[in-house]
Each structure stands twice: as structure tokens, then as C-alpha cells.
Write a protein that holds these residues in place. Structure first.
Motif, PDB file in Angstrom:
ATOM      1  N   VAL A  88       0.837  -1.206   0.000  1.00  0.00           N
ATOM      2  CA  VAL A  88       0.000   0.000   0.000  1.00  0.00           C
ATOM      3  C   VAL A  88       0.869   1.252   0.000  1.00  0.00           C
ATOM      4  CG1 VAL A  88      -1.674   1.342   1.343  1.00  0.00           C
ATOM      5  CG2 VAL A  88      -1.975  -1.121   1.103  1.00  0.00           C
ATOM      6  N   TRP A  89       1.904   1.245   0.825  1.00  0.00           N
ATOM      7  CA  TRP A  89       2.805   2.397   0.875  1.00  0.00           C
ATOM      8  C   TRP A  89       3.493   2.594  -0.481  1.00  0.00           C
ATOM      9  CZ3 TRP A  89       3.512   6.792   2.794  1.00  0.00           C
ATOM     10  CH2 TRP A  89       4.748   7.435   2.844  1.00  0.00           C
ATOM     11  N   SER A  90       3.905   1.511  -1.110  1.00  0.00           N
ATOM     12  CA  SER A  90       4.538   1.615  -2.428  1.00  0.00           C
ATOM     13  C   SER A  90       3.578   2.210  -3.453  1.00  0.00           C
ATOM     14  CB  SER A  90       5.008   0.236  -2.905  1.00  0.00           C
ATOM     15  OG  SER A  90       6.046  -0.248  -2.090  1.00  0.00           O
ATOM     16  N   ARG A  91       2.333   1.776  -3.415  1.00  0.00           N
ATOM     17  CA  ARG A  91       1.339   2.335  -4.346  1.00  0.00           C
ATOM     18  C   ARG A  91       1.124   3.825  -4.096  1.00  0.00           C
ATOM     19  NH1 ARG A  91      -1.166  -2.987  -3.738  1.00  0.00           N
ATOM     20  NH2 ARG A  91      -1.388  -3.924  -5.831  1.00  0.00           N
ATOM     21  N   ALA A 140       4.885  10.700  -0.643  1.00  0.00           N
ATOM     22  CA  ALA A 140       6.086  10.987   0.149  1.00  0.00           C
ATOM     23  C   ALA A 140       6.901  12.125  -0.450  1.00  0.00           C
ATOM     24  CB  ALA A 140       6.956   9.734   0.267  1.00  0.00           C
ATOM     25  N   ALA A 141       6.665  12.424  -1.730  1.00  0.00           N
ATOM     26  CA  ALA A 141       7.450  13.445  -2.424  1.00  0.00           C
ATOM     27  C   ALA A 141       6.751  14.799  -2.456  1.00  0.00           C
ATOM     28  CB  ALA A 141       7.728  12.983  -3.856  1.00  0.00           C
ATOM     29  N   LEU A 142       5.533  14.886  -1.949  1.00  0.00           N
ATOM     30  CA  LEU A 142       4.726  16.092  -2.138  1.00  0.00           C
ATOM     31  C   LEU A 142       5.426  17.367  -1.678  1.00  0.00           C
ATOM     32  CD1 LEU A 142       1.137  14.875  -1.159  1.00  0.00           C
ATOM     33  CD2 LEU A 142       1.917  15.644  -3.407  1.00  0.00           C
ATOM     34  N   ALA A 143       5.902  17.381  -0.442  1.00  0.00           N
ATOM     35  CA  ALA A 143       6.480  18.602   0.121  1.00  0.00           C
ATOM     36  C   ALA A 143       7.998  18.627   0.022  1.00  0.00           C
ATOM     37  CB  ALA A 143       6.044  18.773   1.572  1.00  0.00           C
ATOM     38  N   TYR A 199      15.351  18.125  -5.169  1.00  0.00           N
ATOM     39  CA  TYR A 199      15.706  16.902  -4.447  1.00  0.00           C
ATOM     40  C   TYR A 199      14.799  15.749  -4.858  1.00  0.00           C
ATOM     41  CZ  TYR A 199      18.030  20.392  -1.525  1.00  0.00           C
ATOM     42  OH  TYR A 199      18.809  21.443  -1.075  1.00  0.00           O
ATOM     43  N   ASP A 200      14.323  15.790  -6.105  1.00  0.00           N
ATOM     44  CA  ASP A 200      13.489  14.742  -6.697  1.00  0.00           C
ATOM     45  C   ASP A 200      12.089  14.690  -6.096  1.00  0.00           C
ATOM     46  OD1 ASP A 200      15.684  14.143  -8.208  1.00  0.00           O
ATOM     47  OD2 ASP A 200      16.205  12.313  -7.114  1.00  0.00           O
ATOM     48  N   GLY A 205      15.669   9.710  -1.511  1.00  0.00           N
ATOM     49  CA  GLY A 205      15.242   8.398  -1.026  1.00  0.00           C
ATOM     50  C   GLY A 205      13.936   8.471  -0.275  1.00  0.00           C
ATOM     51  N   ILE A 206      13.790   9.481   0.586  1.00  0.00           N
ATOM     52  CA  ILE A 206      12.540   9.647   1.339  1.00  0.00           C
ATOM     53  C   ILE A 206      11.392   9.916   0.382  1.00  0.00           C
ATOM     54  CG2 ILE A 206      11.344  11.084   3.031  1.00  0.00           C
ATOM     55  CD1 ILE A 206      14.051  11.573   4.380  1.00  0.00           C
ATOM     56  N   ALA A 207      11.625  10.753  -0.635  1.00  0.00           N
ATOM     57  CA  ALA A 207      10.593  11.065  -1.616  1.00  0.00           C
ATOM     58  C   ALA A 207      10.150   9.826  -2.379  1.00  0.00           C
ATOM     59  CB  ALA A 207      11.096  12.129  -2.587  1.00  0.00           C
ATOM     60  N   ALA A 208      11.059   8.865  -2.546  1.00  0.00           N
ATOM     61  CA  ALA A 208      10.724   7.632  -3.260  1.00  0.00           C
ATOM     62  C   ALA A 208      10.041   6.598  -2.367  1.00  0.00           C
ATOM     63  CB  ALA A 208      11.988   7.031  -3.856  1.00  0.00           C
ATOM     64  N   GLY A 209       9.994   6.863  -1.056  1.00  0.00           N
ATOM     65  CA  GLY A 209       9.308   5.949  -0.149  1.00  0.00           C
ATOM     66  C   GLY A 209      10.187   5.284   0.871  1.00  0.00           C
ATOM     67  N   SER A 210      11.497   5.549   0.821  1.00  0.00           N
ATOM     68  CA  SER A 210      12.390   5.019   1.855  1.00  0.00           C
ATOM     69  C   SER A 210      12.023   5.646   3.202  1.00  0.00           C
ATOM     70  CB  SER A 210      13.834   5.340   1.500  1.00  0.00           C
ATOM     71  OG  SER A 210      14.727   4.880   2.483  1.00  0.00           O
ATOM     72  N   VAL A 211      12.207   4.895   4.277  1.00  0.00           N
ATOM     73  CA  VAL A 211      11.755   5.348   5.591  1.00  0.00           C
ATOM     74  C   VAL A 211      12.895   6.004   6.364  1.00  0.00           C
ATOM     75  CG1 VAL A 211      10.766   4.654   7.816  1.00  0.00           C
ATOM     76  CG2 VAL A 211       9.997   3.562   5.704  1.00  0.00           C
ATOM     77  N   ALA A 212      12.625   7.209   6.849  1.00  0.00           N
ATOM     78  CA  ALA A 212      13.539   7.912   7.750  1.00  0.00           C
ATOM     79  C   ALA A 212      12.790   8.174   9.046  1.00  0.00           C
ATOM     80  CB  ALA A 212      14.011   9.222   7.136  1.00  0.00           C
TER      81      ALA A 212
END
Length: 349
Positions: free
Chosen positions: A42-45, A53-56, A61-62, A113-120
Motif C-alpha cells: 500500500v505504501w509503495s502504491r 512521500a514526495a509532495l512537500a 531533491y526529486d 530516497g525519502i521522496a521515493a518511499g524510503s523510511v527515515a
């Protein structure tokens, strides 16, 4: 209050449609017992199809380069379904800590990475909450315990907020110990991170980073609370239409109509508070939204329990999940009463 423009309305529809397909009640219950505490698919979708994750995150920075108003829309929709996800902890709290820090090197390394869905994960609170710091810095060495961390047990990068500034830590570094801790709300995982003389990278950070970050995260949290309150009200109204006593739907009884009308008033005033805080972006409005939306969701969730009757306190029904989310979010980033003195000062009392 006007909030959704054409773009935000389309975003809301897209997120709601996706969550309707992949994050219904059964899916949420499956997700909370996984190792990650959320459904990775679901998170990937959400990240790949909508880019939540990339909105803001700035475009350089991609990211999408949108605003926190778009994040508000996503948070509200996630609250409606109680969808477990890294959105608040990673895409809001950690990502905005980097954006607000002004550290271009760290942003360039970590934000894509965060914008692509990686978790920080951002390590901040001590055992007594977010009014202080759990970790102390001596030069570039960190020691202490960060409590109530969102997503640190599955994070790919750790950011640590201390009284001496912001730091970056490799989760696999010597001296770092992470563990998930029990939480009232099963739809949101909390963890604890122990730093035992850990080598860290100091990041650039402004002196008012804590206040800026608190403003952002309180508004985002209030959006989630509004979404959850609206969903709890909708479920209660539907139940009152179908549940019959003495040959009549219980929703036809005047006393229950009044109680549901009060719930509606709470939801709509909380929505106005949250939207106003998102539009103004001020710290005072964010604090007002935190206090009001926390208390509104708790009252709405409690009324939902009462109006559903005995079934609402069973594991099979979702009312208890909304109740737990209400009390969990009220504690997150400081209890409402912790902010009352600040509001009184702002009002000149």
C-alpha cells in the motif's frame, strides 16, 4: 472554509480511491500484525502512483515541490481509514526536519530516497515527552534514549534532534539499539532508540528548528485527527440508520439525533481549526489545532462507542480502533494540556 482547489480535490479523490481499494478495515487489520507494522505494498502504491512521500520535497531533491497543504489532504484521507504508513514519521516529520534545516548536502543525499518511499525516522522525545530531548550530544558523539519514535525500527536513516542541533546517524552504527515498544494504538507503531556513544554527522540547523518542526507536525497530525473523526461519525450515522429497537431505527430517536448533531458540530469545527492552521502556517494556529482536534476526536470516538453499544468494544468492530487512535494522537507530540499555558500566554491571559 475553502480549502480544496482543483488540484487538491483531485489529489484527495486519488488517495481516497486508492485507500478504498487497498486499505479497507480487513487490510488495516492485516497490516498491523506485519513485521513493519504497515502494508508495504500500500505504501509503495501511494508513493509510486500518487507520490505522497514526495509532495512537500523540493523539486531539486526529486520531489514534487508541492506545499504542506497537499500533505494535509493526504493526512486527512489516511486518518479516515486509519491506514498504517510511514507518512507522518518519515514523509512529514523526518523530511521536513531536513528541508527546514537548510543543509543542502544532507537534503541532496537523503531527500530523494525519502521522496521515493524510503523510511527515515526523527529521534526527538525523552521519556517525559517532546518538551525535552532524549539524546544529548558531546561534539559529534550521541548518548541517551529517544522515546516514542515513529518508525525507527524499520528506518533506513535516523535523524536525531538534540539541544545542540540536528544529527544524522546510520541505524547500523555501533552503539545504536532499536526496539519497538507497546502502544495503545495498534495502527501506529512506536519505538525506542538507545545511543551509546554513537558517532554522528552534525547537520546545519537553525536555532528555531524545533518550533518550525513542531508547527508542521501539529498541523499534519490535526489533519489526520479530522479524517478519523469524520469517518467515526459516518460509521455511527450509518449504524443508527440500520440498527432497530422497538421496531424503529435508533437514528430516528430524538435524543440520539441530538448526540449525532453534536458529533457533527465537533467534526466540522475541528476541520475548520485544522484548515485554518494549514492555511496560515503559524505556530499559534498549529497549537490551537492540536488542542481542539485532539479533544474533538476523543469526544467523537467516545460517542461512537456509546452509540454503537456493546459491539463497539469488541475486537471485530472498528469503533475501538478509532477510540485508540483518538487517545494515541492526543498524546503524540505533547498532550493538549501541555499547550494550554502557551495558548494562555499568546492570548495575553
Amino acid at each position: 472554509m475553502s480549502f480544496d482547489n482543483e488540484e487538491r480535490a483531485a489529489l484527495r479523490e486519488s488517495v481516497r480511491d486508492l485507500l478504498g481499494k487497498y486499505s479497507d478495515s480487513a487490510a488495516v487489520r492485516r497490516a498491523i500484525i506485519t513485521g513493519h507494522g504497515y502494508d508495504e505494498s500500500v505504501w509503495s502504491r501511494l508513493c509510486e502512483q500518487i507520490g505522497v512521500a514526495a509532495l512537500a520535497v523540493p523539486e531539486k531533491y526529486d520531489g514534487v515541490g508541492a506545499s504542506l497543504l497537499e500533505v494535509h489532504v493526504v493526512q486527512e484521507e489516511l486518518g479516515r481509514t486509519l491506514t498504517p504508513s510511514p507518512m507522518l514519521g518519515s514523509a512529514v516529520l523526518a523530511a521536513q526536519a531536513l528541508v527546514l534545516s537548510g543543509d543542502d548536502d544532507a537534503c541532496a543525499r537523503l531527500l530523494p530516497g525519502i521522496a521515493a518511499g524510503s523510511v527515515a525516522a526523527l529521534c526527538w522525545a525523552g521519556p517525559d515527552g517532546w518538551s525535552g530531548f532524549g539524546v544529548t550530544a558531546s561534539g559529534e558523539t550521541l548518548s541517551g534514549t529517544a522515546s516514542y519514535v515513529l518508525g525507527s525500527d524499520v528506518a533506513d536513516v535516523l535523524l536525531v534532534l538534540t539541544s545542540d542541533g540536528l544529527f544524522e546517524v546510520d541505524p547500523s552504527a555501533d552503539g545504536v539499539t532499536r526496539r519497538r515498544v507497546p502502544a495503545m494504538d495498534p495502527t501506529r507503531t512506536l519505538s525506542e532508540v538507545v545511543f551509546d556513544g554513537v558517532a554522528a554527522r552534525r547537520l546545519v540547523s537553525p536555532t528555531d528548528l524545533v518550533e518550525q518542526l513542531r508547527t508542521v507536525v501539529l498541523v499534519a497530525l490535526s489533519a489526520e485527527q479530522v479524517g478519523a473523526a469524520a469517518a467515526a461519525l459516518e460509521q455511527t450515522v450509518e449504524y443508527a440508520k440500520s440498527r432497530k429497537q422497538f421496531g424503529r431505527a435508533i437514528g430516528s430517536f430524538q435524543a440520539l439525533k441530538h448526540r449525532m448533531a453534536d458529533m457533527y458540530a465537533l467534526v466540522e469545527t475541528a476541520r475548520s481549526m485544522s484548515y485554518a492552521a494549514a492555511l496560515s502556517g503559524t505556530h499559534d494556529d498549529a497549537v490551537v489545532a492540536k488542542v481542539y482536534c485532539s479533544e474533538a476526536l476523543q469526544q467523537v470516538a467516545a460517542e461512537a462507542i456509546q452509540l454503537h453499544g456493546g459491539i463497539a468494544i469488541t475486537w471485530e468492530h472498528d469503533a475501538q480502533l478509532f477510540f485508540k487512535r483518538a487517545h494515541g494522537t492526543a498524546q503524540l507530540f505533547g498532550q493538549p494540556r501541555d499547550y494550554l499555558a502557551e495558548l494562555a500566554t499568546a492570548a495575553g491571559l
